[in-house]
Design a protein around this motif. Sequence first.
Motif, mmCIF file in Angstrom:
data_model
loop_
_atom_site.group_PDB
_atom_site.id
_atom_site.type_symbol
_atom_site.label_atom_id
_atom_site.label_comp_id
_atom_site.label_asym_id
_atom_site.label_seq_id
_atom_site.Cartn_x
_atom_site.Cartn_y
_atom_site.Cartn_z
ATOM 1 N N GLU A 1 -27.842 1.482 -43.641
ATOM 2 C CA GLU A 1 -28.909 1.131 -44.577
ATOM 3 C C GLU A 1 -29.993 0.361 -43.824
ATOM 4 O O GLU A 1 -29.717 -0.298 -42.809
ATOM 5 N N ALA A 2 -31.216 0.415 -44.344
ATOM 6 C CA ALA A 2 -32.349 -0.221 -43.653
ATOM 7 C C ALA A 2 -32.109 -1.712 -43.441
ATOM 8 O O ALA A 2 -32.397 -2.248 -42.365
ATOM 9 N N ALA A 3 -31.580 -2.404 -44.466
ATOM 10 C CA ALA A 3 -31.348 -3.848 -44.353
ATOM 11 C C ALA A 3 -30.304 -4.152 -43.279
ATOM 12 O O ALA A 3 -30.431 -5.116 -42.519
ATOM 13 N N GLU A 4 -29.269 -3.318 -43.214
ATOM 14 C CA GLU A 4 -28.225 -3.539 -42.221
ATOM 15 C C GLU A 4 -28.756 -3.292 -40.816
ATOM 16 O O GLU A 4 -28.429 -4.015 -39.868
ATOM 17 N N LEU A 5 -29.623 -2.286 -40.675
ATOM 18 C CA LEU A 5 -30.208 -2.002 -39.362
ATOM 19 C C LEU A 5 -31.102 -3.149 -38.922
ATOM 20 O O LEU A 5 -31.087 -3.548 -37.750
ATOM 21 N N ARG A 6 -31.887 -3.701 -39.858
ATOM 22 C CA ARG A 6 -32.750 -4.846 -39.523
ATOM 23 C C ARG A 6 -31.931 -6.043 -39.079
ATOM 24 O O ARG A 6 -32.355 -6.813 -38.212
ATOM 25 N N ALA A 7 -30.757 -6.221 -39.662
ATOM 26 C CA ALA A 7 -29.919 -7.375 -39.324
ATOM 27 C C ALA A 7 -29.322 -7.262 -37.930
ATOM 28 O O ALA A 7 -28.952 -8.262 -37.321
ATOM 29 N N ARG A 8 -29.257 -6.056 -37.395
ATOM 30 C CA ARG A 8 -28.650 -5.845 -36.081
ATOM 31 C C ARG A 8 -29.739 -5.805 -35.004
ATOM 32 O O ARG A 8 -29.804 -4.865 -34.202
ATOM 33 N N THR A 9 -30.573 -6.801 -34.982
ATOM 34 C CA THR A 9 -31.737 -6.776 -34.097
ATOM 35 C C THR A 9 -31.364 -6.727 -32.619
ATOM 36 O O THR A 9 -32.114 -6.189 -31.813
ATOM 37 N N MET B 1 -28.444 -5.461 -31.341
ATOM 38 C CA MET B 1 -27.450 -4.439 -31.013
ATOM 39 C C MET B 1 -28.120 -3.306 -30.242
ATOM 40 O O MET B 1 -29.114 -2.742 -30.704
ATOM 41 N N PRO B 2 -27.640 -2.939 -29.056
ATOM 42 C CA PRO B 2 -28.241 -1.830 -28.307
ATOM 43 C C PRO B 2 -28.288 -0.553 -29.143
ATOM 44 O O PRO B 2 -27.307 -0.195 -29.796
ATOM 45 N N ALA C 1 -30.229 -0.121 -31.766
ATOM 46 C CA ALA C 1 -30.829 -0.372 -33.083
ATOM 47 C C ALA C 1 -32.352 -0.303 -33.036
ATOM 48 O O ALA C 1 -32.990 0.204 -33.965
ATOM 49 N N GLY C 2 -32.938 -0.813 -31.961
ATOM 50 C CA GLY C 2 -34.396 -0.761 -31.852
ATOM 51 C C GLY C 2 -34.900 0.662 -31.783
ATOM 52 O O GLY C 2 -35.905 1.015 -32.404
ATOM 53 N N LEU C 3 -34.221 1.499 -31.051
ATOM 54 C CA LEU C 3 -34.613 2.898 -30.924
ATOM 55 C C LEU C 3 -34.443 3.633 -32.254
ATOM 56 O O LEU C 3 -35.252 4.500 -32.602
ATOM 57 N N GLU C 4 -33.421 3.283 -32.997
ATOM 58 C CA GLU C 4 -33.238 3.895 -34.312
ATOM 59 C C GLU C 4 -34.351 3.475 -35.268
ATOM 60 O O GLU C 4 -34.836 4.286 -36.075
ATOM 61 N N ARG C 5 -34.776 2.213 -35.191
ATOM 62 C CA ARG C 5 -35.890 1.781 -36.035
ATOM 63 C C ARG C 5 -37.166 2.549 -35.666
ATOM 64 O O ARG C 5 -37.952 2.916 -36.538
ATOM 65 N N LEU C 6 -37.371 2.778 -34.350
ATOM 66 C CA LEU C 6 -38.520 3.577 -33.927
ATOM 67 C C LEU C 6 -38.423 4.991 -34.503
ATOM 68 O O LEU C 6 -39.423 5.514 -35.019
ATOM 69 N N ARG C 7 -37.271 5.602 -34.413
ATOM 70 C CA ARG C 7 -37.107 6.959 -34.939
ATOM 71 C C ARG C 7 -37.463 7.037 -36.413
ATOM 72 O O ARG C 7 -38.190 7.925 -36.856
ATOM 73 N N ARG C 8 -36.985 6.066 -37.176
ATOM 74 C CA ARG C 8 -37.270 6.062 -38.616
ATOM 75 C C ARG C 8 -38.753 5.827 -38.898
ATOM 76 O O ARG C 8 -39.325 6.430 -39.811
ATOM 77 N N ARG C 9 -39.362 4.945 -38.118
ATOM 78 C CA ARG C 9 -40.790 4.670 -38.320
ATOM 79 C C ARG C 9 -41.637 5.905 -38.023
ATOM 80 O O ARG C 9 -42.555 6.238 -38.776
ATOM 81 N N LEU C 10 -41.336 6.587 -36.948
ATOM 82 C CA LEU C 10 -42.087 7.796 -36.615
ATOM 83 C C LEU C 10 -41.864 8.877 -37.664
ATOM 84 O O LEU C 10 -42.808 9.566 -38.070
ATOM 85 N N ALA D 1 -28.959 0.531 -21.611
ATOM 86 C CA ALA D 1 -28.011 0.368 -22.717
ATOM 87 C C ALA D 1 -28.636 0.793 -24.037
ATOM 88 O O ALA D 1 -27.969 1.413 -24.882
ATOM 89 N N GLU D 2 -29.913 0.467 -24.232
ATOM 90 C CA GLU D 2 -30.601 0.835 -25.481
ATOM 91 C C GLU D 2 -30.614 2.347 -25.657
ATOM 92 O O GLU D 2 -30.265 2.868 -26.728
ATOM 93 N N LEU D 3 -31.003 3.072 -24.603
ATOM 94 C CA LEU D 3 -31.094 4.529 -24.703
ATOM 95 C C LEU D 3 -29.707 5.172 -24.763
ATOM 96 O O LEU D 3 -29.471 6.105 -25.542
ATOM 97 N N ARG D 4 -28.773 4.650 -23.967
ATOM 98 C CA ARG D 4 -27.426 5.223 -23.921
ATOM 99 C C ARG D 4 -26.695 5.034 -25.253
ATOM 100 O O ARG D 4 -26.060 5.963 -25.771
ATOM 101 N N GLU D 5 -26.798 3.828 -25.832
ATOM 102 C CA GLU D 5 -26.085 3.549 -27.086
ATOM 103 C C GLU D 5 -26.667 4.360 -28.235
ATOM 104 O O GLU D 5 -25.939 4.828 -29.105
ATOM 105 N N TRP D 6 -28.005 4.508 -28.253
ATOM 106 C CA TRP D 6 -28.583 5.326 -29.333
ATOM 107 C C TRP D 6 -28.111 6.770 -29.202
ATOM 108 O O TRP D 6 -27.753 7.406 -30.197
ATOM 109 N N THR D 7 -28.079 7.288 -27.972
ATOM 110 C CA THR D 7 -27.682 8.683 -27.765
ATOM 111 C C THR D 7 -26.233 8.913 -28.188
ATOM 112 O O THR D 7 -25.905 9.915 -28.850
#
Length: 520
Positions: A293-301, A303-304, A306-315, A277-283
């Motif tokens: 926004e960064a704050a909104e993404l952090r709040a959706r801890t 949500m399938p 969201a974690g992958l999107e945070r990784l993308r931004r960090r990289l 679900a994590e990979l499918r929802e990000w795709t």
Amino acid sequence: MEPAAEAARVRRARPEESSSRPLGTGLESEFRVDLERLRFAPSFSRLAEVTQVVTSASTPGVVHNRLTHTIKVSAVARAIAVGLWSSADPDLLDDLGGLDHVVAQAAAVAHDIGHPPFGHLGERVLDRLARTRFGLADGFEGNAQTFRIITELEVLGPGDEGLNLTTAVRAAVLKYPWGRFHWPDPHPSAWPEPPRGATPYRDRVDVAAAGAAAKFSAYVPDLAEMVDVLAAFPMVPPGRQTPECAVMDLADDIAYSLHDLDDFHRSGVLQFSLVSAELREWTSRRAELAALEAAELRARTRMPGAGLERLRRRLAGKDAWIFDEDAFTEAVATVGEEFVDGVLAVPHDGSMAAERALSGFTNQWIDHFVSSVRLVPDPPVRGATVTLTTLAWHQVALLKFVHQHFVLNRPDLAMQQRGQAAAVTSLVTAYDEWLSDTADAGRAPRRLVDLVETAAEGYRRTARERPEWLDHQTDESALTRMSRGRAICDYVASLTDEQVVDQASRLRGDGGRLWPSGGF
């Protein structure tokens, strides 16, 4: 390689009698002696009883410990080094500092020797206690502990300190070749773009440590030896690893990215539905997620995607030198197809068919990563001379994310780790109180008493020769406190998981074994 450069790489910390030399001639024999000294060291054997992620009792399946992890890192390091040695320009390798597959293996064998009980959790606890309880500005760090063990604390023979390794092997363990604060000048944490690991440090109790590196490879008493080792590699710029160290570092990443997934698929912790679900929802929703926004993404801890999107931004933010949007998307697709759909989709039932599927995936991807290694003559500051192709780099990052997001963040693991942290804290506190008791300090464990003397020697030497590395805190009371703190950290870090629990229990008066095997 020029004879003078060869001699510098082979030089040991101290001269040895000819009778202790290895049989045969040639550089490999010197380096192979180092490899065997490390393999026969008690600090290496201890890794069999130190946690990688969870203890063997935590799951019905077989899981990696620090020793099995190290063995695999050593195998991958050798494969990478042999591949480069046979394919790269020899003159280029010499210009970069030299590459010997046995040195790379030795560095891999040594790389986790400094890990304390309970893995990175123990490292964080000892770091906090070292700084807040004992006033040790450079705290505790596993890589610095490794260098301290092989150069100072391990015992090779009567009257010897450390394993007396060659310069090349000592340099190859310097994954972060700087001190936390004081070397080199300017310190890497203050560079316009700090190298990986040297970003300014902020601890976990909201106390800022200005100008401190998060990762480093030598404590203050050991800085002089690190500086001496690196002086043998004038061709290696400040802040950069030697090629053999870069091989070890990359092999560690490759092994870690795969074998923990093995463990937690076997144990049933990694669930196909959640990872898929994590990979499918990000795709399917990546444009929508990218717009948050960064704050909104952090709040959706939870949500399938969201974690992958945070990784993308960090990289993208930290590693712009190699990050590529298309490569990230392709890595999500290949990991989803080959690991999630190809391995996780079928629950591991312990059958030979399940093992074949899992080992087939692991072997295939190790071969893929090893064949994706490339040499970079002039890498960016956050890169290394030995690295992966762009796609393979993103695939390693994604595999590590799966482990971190779906295993390390679990509440049940967090509960166990809080108990482990309490045991380490209790033991450090108890030993500090014991050594502070002048009437009974003489009955403390003999090795702990020896370590206090060793640390005191190192801090007094530094106070005489480089007082600025101690921020001129050189009065006897400060040196005594720092020596005691460093010795207690050295002692606790040398224990196994079980020994920490047992000794903490006995020092609380809860019973436990009176005569532990091996004595003190």
